[in-house]
Design a protein around this motif. Sequence first.
Motif, PDB file in Angstrom:
ATOM      1  N   SER A 143       0.801  -1.228   0.000  1.00 15.96           N
ATOM      2  CA  SER A 143       0.000   0.000   0.000  1.00 15.96           C
ATOM      3  C   SER A 143       0.836   1.282   0.000  1.00 15.96           C
ATOM      4  CB  SER A 143      -0.969   0.006   1.183  1.00 15.96           C
ATOM      5  OG  SER A 143      -0.258  -0.064   2.400  1.00 15.96           O
ATOM      6  N   GLN A 144       2.068   1.228   0.469  1.00 11.35           N
ATOM      7  CA  GLN A 144       2.922   2.417   0.449  1.00 11.35           C
ATOM      8  C   GLN A 144       3.721   2.535  -0.848  1.00 11.35           C
ATOM      9  OE1 GLN A 144       5.185   3.171   4.072  1.00 11.35           O
ATOM     10  NE2 GLN A 144       3.905   1.655   5.099  1.00 11.35           N
ATOM     11  N   LEU A 145       3.514   1.592  -1.756  1.00 13.25           N
ATOM     12  CA  LEU A 145       4.311   1.519  -2.978  1.00 13.25           C
ATOM     13  C   LEU A 145       3.515   1.762  -4.257  1.00 13.25           C
ATOM     14  CD1 LEU A 145       6.135  -1.805  -1.976  1.00 13.25           C
ATOM     15  CD2 LEU A 145       6.934   0.534  -1.583  1.00 13.25           C
ATOM     16  N   LEU A 146       2.191   1.541  -4.182  1.00 17.73           N
ATOM     17  CA  LEU A 146       1.368   1.534  -5.392  1.00 17.73           C
ATOM     18  C   LEU A 146       0.234   2.554  -5.332  1.00 17.73           C
ATOM     19  CD1 LEU A 146       1.034  -2.343  -5.750  1.00 17.73           C
ATOM     20  CD2 LEU A 146       2.395  -0.816  -7.193  1.00 17.73           C
ATOM     21  N   PRO A 147      -0.147   3.091  -6.496  1.00 15.60           N
ATOM     22  CA  PRO A 147      -1.314   3.983  -6.554  1.00 15.60           C
ATOM     23  C   PRO A 147      -2.594   3.234  -6.157  1.00 15.60           C
ATOM     24  CG  PRO A 147      -0.027   4.111  -8.584  1.00 15.60           C
ATOM     25  CD  PRO A 147       0.514   2.961  -7.796  1.00 15.60           C
ATOM     26  N   ALA A 148      -3.560   3.989  -5.664  1.00 14.32           N
ATOM     27  CA  ALA A 148      -4.834   3.411  -5.210  1.00 14.32           C
ATOM     28  C   ALA A 148      -5.516   2.578  -6.296  1.00 14.32           C
ATOM     29  CB  ALA A 148      -5.763   4.533  -4.740  1.00 14.32           C
ATOM     30  N   VAL A 150      -4.204   0.761  -8.623  1.00 16.00           N
ATOM     31  CA  VAL A 150      -3.553  -0.547  -8.724  1.00 16.00           C
ATOM     32  C   VAL A 150      -3.936  -1.405  -7.519  1.00 16.00           C
ATOM     33  CG1 VAL A 150      -1.340  -1.775  -8.850  1.00 16.00           C
ATOM     34  CG2 VAL A 150      -1.639   0.412 -10.060  1.00 16.00           C
ATOM     35  N   LEU A 151      -3.877  -0.819  -6.331  1.00 11.79           N
ATOM     36  CA  LEU A 151      -4.238  -1.547  -5.102  1.00 11.79           C
ATOM     37  C   LEU A 151      -5.670  -2.063  -5.173  1.00 11.79           C
ATOM     38  CD1 LEU A 151      -2.566   0.785  -2.492  1.00 11.79           C
ATOM     39  CD2 LEU A 151      -1.908  -1.590  -2.992  1.00 11.79           C
ATOM     40  N   HIS A 152      -6.569  -1.215  -5.675  1.00 10.36           N
ATOM     41  CA  HIS A 152      -7.990  -1.598  -5.781  1.00 10.36           C
ATOM     42  C   HIS A 152      -8.156  -2.833  -6.666  1.00 10.36           C
ATOM     43  CE1 HIS A 152     -12.322  -1.263  -6.027  1.00 10.36           C
ATOM     44  NE2 HIS A 152     -12.211  -1.347  -7.342  1.00 10.36           N
TER      45      HIS A 152
END
Length: 158
Positions: A143-148, A150-152
């Motif tokens: 979560s500290q590495l990827l845009p929202a 991508v995370l979604h």
Amino acid sequence: MERICLFPGTFDPITLGHTDVIDRALDLFDELFVGIGINSTKVPMFPLEQRIQWIKEIYSHTPKVKVVTYDGLTANFCKQINANFILRGIRGIADFEYEKAIADVNRMMDSSIETIFLSCTPKYSTIASSLVRDVLRYKGDASQLLPAEVLHTLKSAI
């Protein structure tokens, strides 16, 4: 003359380091192509279509950002899209050495193309797609590495 720029990479996946460089470059160029290079020797973790979709989602409200794919020499692709700049993000000195060599070859291929190096914001300077892929492969918290966006998608796939 219009300032058209290509930001080449594999973006497998696009990270907060990539978006940091893109976001800070937006005021420098009239048009910024995020160019996903197709490398037949690499097997990406994420399909090309997914990588394209992520970038389009992230920059859907930014008309000057366009997503394209290409194979072959970056300098040749710049000619196809009329780009007179190549953008590269630099995390540290090791990146600079590598990127400078590529920039020198691109200049030999076409002296009208200028490479612009932007250093990453310090909090993103350790993010590399290869490290992110390892975190994801071993089910770590990215979560500290990827845009929202991508995370979604990744959370939806689980």
